[in-house]
Write an enzyme that holds these catalytic residues in place. Structure first.
Site, mmCIF file in Angstrom:
data_model
loop_
_atom_site.group_PDB
_atom_site.id
_atom_site.type_symbol
_atom_site.label_atom_id
_atom_site.label_comp_id
_atom_site.label_asym_id
_atom_site.label_seq_id
_atom_site.Cartn_x
_atom_site.Cartn_y
_atom_site.Cartn_z
ATOM 1 N N ARG A 143 43.881 26.165 34.703
ATOM 2 C CA ARG A 143 43.760 24.609 33.574
ATOM 3 C C ARG A 143 43.875 24.576 32.636
ATOM 4 O O ARG A 143 42.997 25.783 32.238
ATOM 5 C CB ARG A 143 42.302 24.266 34.554
ATOM 6 C CG ARG A 143 42.140 22.908 33.521
ATOM 7 C CD ARG A 143 41.577 21.863 34.068
ATOM 8 N NE ARG A 143 40.996 20.992 33.180
ATOM 9 C CZ ARG A 143 39.946 19.881 33.660
ATOM 10 N NH1 ARG A 143 39.135 19.897 34.871
ATOM 11 N NH2 ARG A 143 39.388 20.042 32.062
ATOM 12 N N ARG A 155 45.687 17.199 34.747
ATOM 13 C CA ARG A 155 44.826 19.510 35.107
ATOM 14 C C ARG A 155 45.523 19.216 36.300
ATOM 15 O O ARG A 155 45.562 18.695 36.748
ATOM 16 C CB ARG A 155 43.601 19.047 34.891
ATOM 17 C CG ARG A 155 42.477 18.199 35.810
ATOM 18 C CD ARG A 155 42.202 16.559 35.124
ATOM 19 N NE ARG A 155 41.870 16.209 33.988
ATOM 20 C CZ ARG A 155 40.998 16.093 33.539
ATOM 21 N NH1 ARG A 155 39.829 16.119 34.388
ATOM 22 N NH2 ARG A 155 40.317 15.850 32.404
ATOM 23 N N ASP A 187 40.591 19.833 38.449
ATOM 24 C CA ASP A 187 39.217 19.051 37.348
ATOM 25 C C ASP A 187 38.229 18.878 38.689
ATOM 26 O O ASP A 187 37.779 18.327 40.335
ATOM 27 C CB ASP A 187 38.497 18.277 37.815
ATOM 28 C CG ASP A 187 37.950 17.538 36.755
ATOM 29 O OD1 ASP A 187 37.707 18.004 35.709
ATOM 30 O OD2 ASP A 187 38.120 16.635 36.251
ATOM 31 N N ASP A 225 33.654 18.862 39.494
ATOM 32 C CA ASP A 225 32.834 18.509 38.856
ATOM 33 C C ASP A 225 31.946 18.755 39.642
ATOM 34 O O ASP A 225 31.615 17.896 40.390
ATOM 35 C CB ASP A 225 33.233 16.479 38.511
ATOM 36 C CG ASP A 225 33.966 16.388 37.124
ATOM 37 O OD1 ASP A 225 33.804 17.444 36.455
ATOM 38 O OD2 ASP A 225 34.663 15.952 37.377
HETATM 39 N N1 ROI Z 1 41.324 9.358 36.786
HETATM 40 C C1 ROI Z 1 41.490 10.179 37.905
HETATM 41 N N2 ROI Z 1 41.767 8.740 39.114
HETATM 42 N N3 ROI Z 1 41.041 10.599 39.100
HETATM 43 C C2 ROI Z 1 40.247 11.754 38.785
HETATM 44 O O1 ROI Z 1 40.156 12.331 39.115
HETATM 45 C C3 ROI Z 1 40.440 11.541 36.953
HETATM 46 N N4 ROI Z 1 39.065 12.793 36.549
HETATM 47 C C4 ROI Z 1 39.353 12.164 34.619
HETATM 48 C C5 ROI Z 1 40.659 10.601 34.025
HETATM 49 C C6 ROI Z 1 41.097 11.725 33.331
HETATM 50 C C7 ROI Z 1 39.267 10.600 33.172
HETATM 51 N N5 ROI Z 1 40.823 10.523 35.257
HETATM 52 C C8 ROI Z 1 40.495 10.601 36.509
HETATM 53 O O2 ROI Z 1 38.554 13.141 34.199
#
Ligand code: ROI
Length: 178
Positions: free
Chosen positions: A95, A104, A107, A109
């Site tokens: 990443r 990315r 991700d 979180d």
């Molecule tokens: N938009 C979607 N649909 N899914 C995500 O996981 C996601 N993650 C983010 C941002 C860029 C805000 N937009 C996203 O971090």
């Protein structure tokens, strides 16, 4: 009682939920690999996996659609140790930071960590903006429909206020955690 029947509290474990997202490369492979890597973290195991949902980006629209999902874990890692571990997994996937709210390959979180509310420089739990993100709430609902935020708000009620029409359920892939 045998060791096997100790509650997660008695084993000094916490229940946490990780939100996963990918919109670069083979999104499904990225997410499955990340789930396996989370399960392989020290003193951590995956105890629930959501369905996966394809959905348009929140933020800049000139990027591919995301695939989103979530897992429940039991972990003895502290929130910050868990964050370090998740960022290590993100790095190992190659990443790279592009723009704010940009694309990315993976991700990871911390959506929820037990009943904790955390607000520090590095970490905000529950995840910032979770109330408005159907692509986080919907997978959490799959795993635990009775889930609440530390505020007492029910995930199900937050989700019912959102449109959800942009979420497309992807076929659930066949895979093992090993
Ligand atoms: N938009 C979607 N649909 N899914 C995500 O996981 C996601 N993650 C983010 C941002 C860029 C805000 N937009 C996203 O971090």
């Amino acid at each position: 009682r045998s060791r096997g029947s100790l509650s997660i509290w008695e084993r000094n474990m916490a229940e946490a939920f990780i939100a996963l997202g990918s919109n670069l490369g083979n999104r499904e492979d990225e997410i499955i690999r990340a789930i396996r890597e989370v399960n392989a973290l020290p003193r951590t195991r995956v105890t629930g996996i959501s369905r996966f949902y394809s959905n348009p980006p929140m933020g800049p629209q000139d990027q591919p659609d995301y695939l989103n999902g979530a897992v429940r874990i039991e972990t003895a890692l502290s929130p910050l140790s868990l964050l370090d571990a998740l960022q290590g997994i993100e790095k190992s996937h190659g990443r790279v930071k592009t723009r704010r709210w940009g694309e990315r390959c993976i991700d990871l979180d911390i959506a929820l960590y037990g009943e904790e509310s955390i607000s520090s420089e590095r970490l905000t739990v529950p995840h910032l903006g979770i109330e408005a993100r159907d692509f986080v709430l919907r997978p959490l609902m799959d795993i635990d429909p009775s889930l609440t935020l530390p505020s007492g708000e029910k995930i199900s009620e937050l989700l019912s206020k959102l449109d959800q029409s942009s979420l497309t359920e992807a076929p659930f892939p066949q895979f093992s955690l090993e």
